[in-house]
Design a protein around this motif. Structure first.
Motif, PDB file in Angstrom:
ATOM      1  N   ILE A 327       0.838  -1.202   0.000  1.00  0.00           N
ATOM      2  CA  ILE A 327       0.000   0.000   0.000  1.00  0.00           C
ATOM      3  C   ILE A 327       0.872   1.251   0.000  1.00  0.00           C
ATOM      4  O   ILE A 327       0.579   2.235  -0.696  1.00  0.00           O
ATOM      5  N   ALA A 328       1.965   1.237   0.767  1.00  0.00           N
ATOM      6  CA  ALA A 328       2.873   2.388   0.787  1.00  0.00           C
ATOM      7  C   ALA A 328       3.448   2.658  -0.598  1.00  0.00           C
ATOM      8  O   ALA A 328       3.528   3.810  -1.044  1.00  0.00           O
ATOM      9  N   LYS A 329       3.835   1.598  -1.289  1.00  0.00           N
ATOM     10  CA  LYS A 329       4.368   1.771  -2.646  1.00  0.00           C
ATOM     11  C   LYS A 329       3.294   2.294  -3.589  1.00  0.00           C
ATOM     12  O   LYS A 329       3.566   3.161  -4.442  1.00  0.00           O
ATOM     13  N   SER A 330       2.067   1.787  -3.454  1.00  0.00           N
ATOM     14  CA  SER A 330       0.982   2.240  -4.318  1.00  0.00           C
ATOM     15  C   SER A 330       0.661   3.710  -4.075  1.00  0.00           C
ATOM     16  O   SER A 330       0.442   4.479  -5.022  1.00  0.00           O
ATOM     17  N   ILE A 331       0.642   4.142  -2.811  1.00  0.00           N
ATOM     18  CA  ILE A 331       0.392   5.551  -2.503  1.00  0.00           C
ATOM     19  C   ILE A 331       1.512   6.419  -3.057  1.00  0.00           C
ATOM     20  O   ILE A 331       1.268   7.503  -3.619  1.00  0.00           O
ATOM     21  N   THR A 332       2.741   5.973  -2.907  1.00  0.00           N
ATOM     22  CA  THR A 332       3.876   6.733  -3.440  1.00  0.00           C
ATOM     23  C   THR A 332       3.784   6.870  -4.947  1.00  0.00           C
ATOM     24  O   THR A 332       3.987   7.962  -5.506  1.00  0.00           O
ATOM     25  N   ARG A 333       3.482   5.782  -5.632  1.00  0.00           N
ATOM     26  CA  ARG A 333       3.359   5.819  -7.088  1.00  0.00           C
ATOM     27  C   ARG A 333       2.207   6.720  -7.527  1.00  0.00           C
ATOM     28  O   ARG A 333       2.316   7.440  -8.524  1.00  0.00           O
ATOM     29  N   ALA A 334       1.106   6.698  -6.777  1.00  0.00           N
ATOM     30  CA  ALA A 334      -0.029   7.556  -7.114  1.00  0.00           C
ATOM     31  C   ALA A 334       0.301   9.031  -6.954  1.00  0.00           C
ATOM     32  O   ALA A 334      -0.343   9.886  -7.573  1.00  0.00           O
ATOM     33  N   HIS A 335       1.317   9.357  -6.141  1.00  0.00           N
ATOM     34  CA  HIS A 335       1.764  10.745  -5.973  1.00  0.00           C
ATOM     35  C   HIS A 335       2.971  11.065  -6.853  1.00  0.00           C
ATOM     36  O   HIS A 335       3.693  12.034  -6.590  1.00  0.00           O
ATOM     37  N   ASP A 336       3.192  10.231  -7.872  1.00  0.00           N
ATOM     38  CA  ASP A 336       4.304  10.438  -8.817  1.00  0.00           C
ATOM     39  C   ASP A 336       5.654  10.430  -8.110  1.00  0.00           C
ATOM     40  O   ASP A 336       6.575  11.177  -8.480  1.00  0.00           O
ATOM     41  N   GLY A 337       5.772   9.592  -7.091  1.00  0.00           N
ATOM     42  CA  GLY A 337       7.027   9.486  -6.371  1.00  0.00           C
ATOM     43  C   GLY A 337       7.632   8.102  -6.500  1.00  0.00           C
ATOM     44  O   GLY A 337       7.140   7.240  -7.235  1.00  0.00           O
ATOM     45  N   THR A 338       8.704   7.877  -5.764  1.00  0.00           N
ATOM     46  CA  THR A 338       9.383   6.583  -5.777  1.00  0.00           C
ATOM     47  C   THR A 338       9.627   6.123  -4.347  1.00  0.00           C
ATOM     48  O   THR A 338       9.875   6.937  -3.450  1.00  0.00           O
ATOM     49  N   LEU A 339       9.542   4.814  -4.141  1.00  0.00           N
ATOM     50  CA  LEU A 339       9.815   4.203  -2.843  1.00  0.00           C
ATOM     51  C   LEU A 339      10.923   3.179  -3.033  1.00  0.00           C
ATOM     52  O   LEU A 339      10.816   2.288  -3.879  1.00  0.00           O
ATOM     53  N   SER A 340      11.985   3.312  -2.262  1.00  0.00           N
ATOM     54  CA  SER A 340      13.117   2.389  -2.368  1.00  0.00           C
ATOM     55  C   SER A 340      13.441   1.808  -0.998  1.00  0.00           C
ATOM     56  O   SER A 340      13.313   2.485   0.025  1.00  0.00           O
ATOM     57  N   LEU A 341      13.860   0.546  -1.006  1.00  0.00           N
ATOM     58  CA  LEU A 341      14.202  -0.169   0.218  1.00  0.00           C
ATOM     59  C   LEU A 341      15.642  -0.653   0.126  1.00  0.00           C
ATOM     60  O   LEU A 341      16.087  -1.099  -0.941  1.00  0.00           O
ATOM     61  N   SER A 342      16.337  -0.592   1.235  1.00  0.00           N
ATOM     62  CA  SER A 342      17.714  -1.099   1.279  1.00  0.00           C
ATOM     63  C   SER A 342      17.987  -1.663   2.671  1.00  0.00           C
ATOM     64  O   SER A 342      17.563  -1.086   3.678  1.00  0.00           O
ATOM     65  N   ARG A 344      19.987  -2.484   6.072  1.00  0.00           N
ATOM     66  CA  ARG A 344      21.023  -1.827   6.866  1.00  0.00           C
ATOM     67  C   ARG A 344      22.110  -2.840   7.199  1.00  0.00           C
ATOM     68  O   ARG A 344      21.843  -4.030   7.397  1.00  0.00           O
ATOM     69  N   ALA A 345      23.341  -2.353   7.258  1.00  0.00           N
ATOM     70  CA  ALA A 345      24.474  -3.252   7.501  1.00  0.00           C
ATOM     71  C   ALA A 345      24.362  -3.935   8.863  1.00  0.00           C
ATOM     72  O   ALA A 345      24.724  -5.104   9.022  1.00  0.00           O
ATOM     73  N   ASP A 346      23.845  -3.220   9.874  1.00  0.00           N
ATOM     74  CA  ASP A 346      23.734  -3.779  11.222  1.00  0.00           C
ATOM     75  C   ASP A 346      22.415  -4.510  11.448  1.00  0.00           C
ATOM     76  O   ASP A 346      22.139  -4.949  12.562  1.00  0.00           O
ATOM     77  N   GLY A 347      21.597  -4.631  10.417  1.00  0.00           N
ATOM     78  CA  GLY A 347      20.302  -5.266  10.559  1.00  0.00           C
ATOM     79  C   GLY A 347      19.177  -4.256  10.503  1.00  0.00           C
ATOM     80  O   GLY A 347      19.329  -3.112  10.907  1.00  0.00           O
ATOM     81  N   GLY A 348      18.059  -4.675   9.970  1.00  0.00           N
ATOM     82  CA  GLY A 348      16.937  -3.759   9.836  1.00  0.00           C
ATOM     83  C   GLY A 348      16.808  -3.272   8.399  1.00  0.00           C
ATOM     84  O   GLY A 348      17.450  -3.789   7.472  1.00  0.00           O
ATOM     85  N   LEU A 349      15.985  -2.261   8.231  1.00  0.00           N
ATOM     86  CA  LEU A 349      15.617  -1.807   6.892  1.00  0.00           C
ATOM     87  C   LEU A 349      15.615  -0.288   6.837  1.00  0.00           C
ATOM     88  O   LEU A 349      15.317   0.387   7.835  1.00  0.00           O
ATOM     89  N   CYS A 350      15.949   0.242   5.678  1.00  0.00           N
ATOM     90  CA  CYS A 350      15.876   1.680   5.415  1.00  0.00           C
ATOM     91  C   CYS A 350      14.928   1.893   4.238  1.00  0.00           C
ATOM     92  O   CYS A 350      15.169   1.376   3.149  1.00  0.00           O
ATOM     93  N   VAL A 351      13.843   2.629   4.471  1.00  0.00           N
ATOM     94  CA  VAL A 351      12.851   2.915   3.433  1.00  0.00           C
ATOM     95  C   VAL A 351      12.915   4.403   3.114  1.00  0.00           C
ATOM     96  O   VAL A 351      12.817   5.243   4.021  1.00  0.00           O
ATOM     97  N   THR A 352      13.075   4.724   1.838  1.00  0.00           N
ATOM     98  CA  THR A 352      13.164   6.115   1.399  1.00  0.00           C
ATOM     99  C   THR A 352      12.051   6.405   0.407  1.00  0.00           C
ATOM    100  O   THR A 352      11.913   5.711  -0.603  1.00  0.00           O
ATOM    101  N   VAL A 353      11.269   7.429   0.701  1.00  0.00           N
ATOM    102  CA  VAL A 353      10.173   7.867  -0.169  1.00  0.00           C
ATOM    103  C   VAL A 353      10.537   9.237  -0.728  1.00  0.00           C
ATOM    104  O   VAL A 353      10.822  10.163   0.029  1.00  0.00           O
ATOM    105  N   ARG A 354      10.516   9.340  -2.053  1.00  0.00           N
ATOM    106  CA  ARG A 354      10.792  10.617  -2.719  1.00  0.00           C
ATOM    107  C   ARG A 354       9.531  11.073  -3.446  1.00  0.00           C
ATOM    108  O   ARG A 354       9.024  10.370  -4.311  1.00  0.00           O
ATOM    109  N   LEU A 355       9.061  12.262  -3.080  1.00  0.00           N
ATOM    110  CA  LEU A 355       7.876  12.846  -3.691  1.00  0.00           C
ATOM    111  C   LEU A 355       8.244  14.167  -4.356  1.00  0.00           C
ATOM    112  O   LEU A 355       9.226  14.808  -3.965  1.00  0.00           O
ATOM    113  N   PRO A 356       7.479  14.593  -5.360  1.00  0.00           N
ATOM    114  CA  PRO A 356       7.785  15.869  -6.016  1.00  0.00           C
ATOM    115  C   PRO A 356       7.765  17.016  -5.016  1.00  0.00           C
ATOM    116  O   PRO A 356       6.831  17.156  -4.223  1.00  0.00           O
ATOM    117  N   ALA A 357       8.805  17.833  -5.057  1.00  0.00           N
ATOM    118  CA  ALA A 357       8.887  18.973  -4.145  1.00  0.00           C
ATOM    119  C   ALA A 357       8.125  20.155  -4.724  1.00  0.00           C
ATOM    120  O   ALA A 357       7.905  20.257  -5.929  1.00  0.00           O
TER     121      ALA A 357
END
Length: 363
Positions: A327-342, A344-357
């Motif tokens: 759902i988060a990815k769908s909302i991001t795409r509907a706002h013409d943005g991008t959602l990326s996941l990577s 973390r080296a120590d464990g866990g996740l980093c989620v970055t959402v980029r929306l038009p400024a």
């Protein structure tokens, strides 16, 4: 695919056209000089009186004009080649723009390239046909998900009511089976509502207003503080005013989903979640990081797919439907943005959402 930067096709065509003109001009001038010298020799062999300058004088008089002609051809070739190449490649530019628009999730756009039939028109028409079929297929899937979710809401609500009545009946003793049925039914209701949210978001049928991502992040954080305290997770927020354009309700749902996911998928004790917002010249950025188990790149790449989970949840509450990140990815795409996941080296996740400024200040 990452490629090394190179010359554009338009510039290559320009160089080719200018080089061809330059070569043709040089050949023409050379042929003229050879013809003039040959004519002079044949006239002398025939004993004719040729009133003509000598070879040195001829070269001196002819060279400036030849150089000027070559320079003119070179400049004319560059300018003319640039204009002609631009006109020839204009349809390709429209096709490329349409491809990028479709890649962002908008399938309603059509190229509709005008003009007579040629290779570019055939490519544009084929691309428009493909977009039409994809749009129809996606719309059919969305209607199915929405209709199925609507059909499921009524029986699930009835079941929930019956379970509540049974629980509140003083003449009936509650059992462990009743409690399990209530949990299963609640999960089914959550799944149905999530599917409805997913189908509505994909249709992009929402109003857009000026919003501040930093305020939305604070609102979502305040809502989930009790859940974080229950699971021994500390939420840290940072960031200045981050204006963008979109639906406040959907962006709040996006941020809440990311925070909820970060809390649930965390360390058993002393976990942390970092929420930050930032604004750049082209994008408003929301970042959510959490501690947790180490995740491989292959697992991370599938987390935004429906019903995917990175690790097995050990908690019985707040299990979710496996649609939070989808759902988060769908909302991001509907706002013409991008959602990326990577990961973390120590464990866990980093989620970055980029929306038009947007340069406008949020009221």
């Amino acid at each position: 695919m990452d490629r090394a930067s190179g010359l554009s096709v338009r510039l290559k065509l320009t160089f080719s056209y200018a080089g061809f003109l330059l070569l043709a001009g040089a050949v023409l001038l050379g042929a003229f000089a050879v013809f003039l010298g040959d004519y002079r020799e044949r006239a002398q062999d025939a004993g004719e009186v040729v009133i003509a300058p000598s070879g040195t004088e001829l070269l001196r008089d002819f060279a400036p004009a030849a150089i000027a002609a070559i320079v003119f051809l070179l400049v004319f070739g560059f300018v003319g080649g640039w204009i002609l190449a631009g006109r020839m490649l204009a349809p390709l530019t429209r096709i490329t723009d349409a491809t990028r628009t479709a890649a962002r999730g908008s399938l309603s756009h059509r190229i509709e390239l005008e003009g007579r039939q040629d290779e570019f028109r055939e490519l544009a028409d084929a691309f428009d046909g493909m977009l039409a079929r994809l749009e129809a297929h996606v719309a059919e899937q969305q209607r199915f998900a929405a209709n199925a979710s609507h059909e499921l809401r009524t029986p699930l609500a009835i079941t929930q009511t019956l379970l509540d009545v049974a629980r509140n009946d003083p003449s009936r003793e509650s059992s462990e089976l009743d409690e399990r049925l209530r949990v299963v039914n609640a999960r089914a209701i959550d799944l149905t509502e999530a599917l409805l949210m997913l189908s509505r978001t994909d249709q992009r049928s929402f109003a857009r207003d000026d919003v501040d991502l930093s305020l939305i992040a604070e609102e979502a954080t305040e809502t989930l503080i009790p859940l974080a305290e229950k699971h021994d997770v500390v939420i840290e927020t940072s960031g200045d005013i981050t204006p963008t354009v979109g639906s406040h309700a959907l962006l709040l749902q996006l941020t809440t989903n990311l925070l909820h996911n970060a809390i649930v998928h965390n360390l058993p004790e002393h976990g942390t979640v970092q929420v930050s917002t930032a604004v750049g010249p082209e994008a408003a950025v929301l970042t959510v990081e959490n501690t947790g188990d180490k995740l491989g790149p292959h697992v991370v790449s599938t987390l935004t797919e429906p019903f995917q989970r990175g690790t097995e949840r050990i908690r019985s509450d707040h299990v979710g439907a496996g649609l939070g990140l989808a759902i988060a990815k769908s909302i991001t795409r509907a706002h013409d943005g991008t959602l990326s996941l990577s990961p973390r080296a120590d464990g866990g996740l980093c989620v970055t959402v980029r929306l038009p400024a947007t340069g406008r200040q949020v009221p």
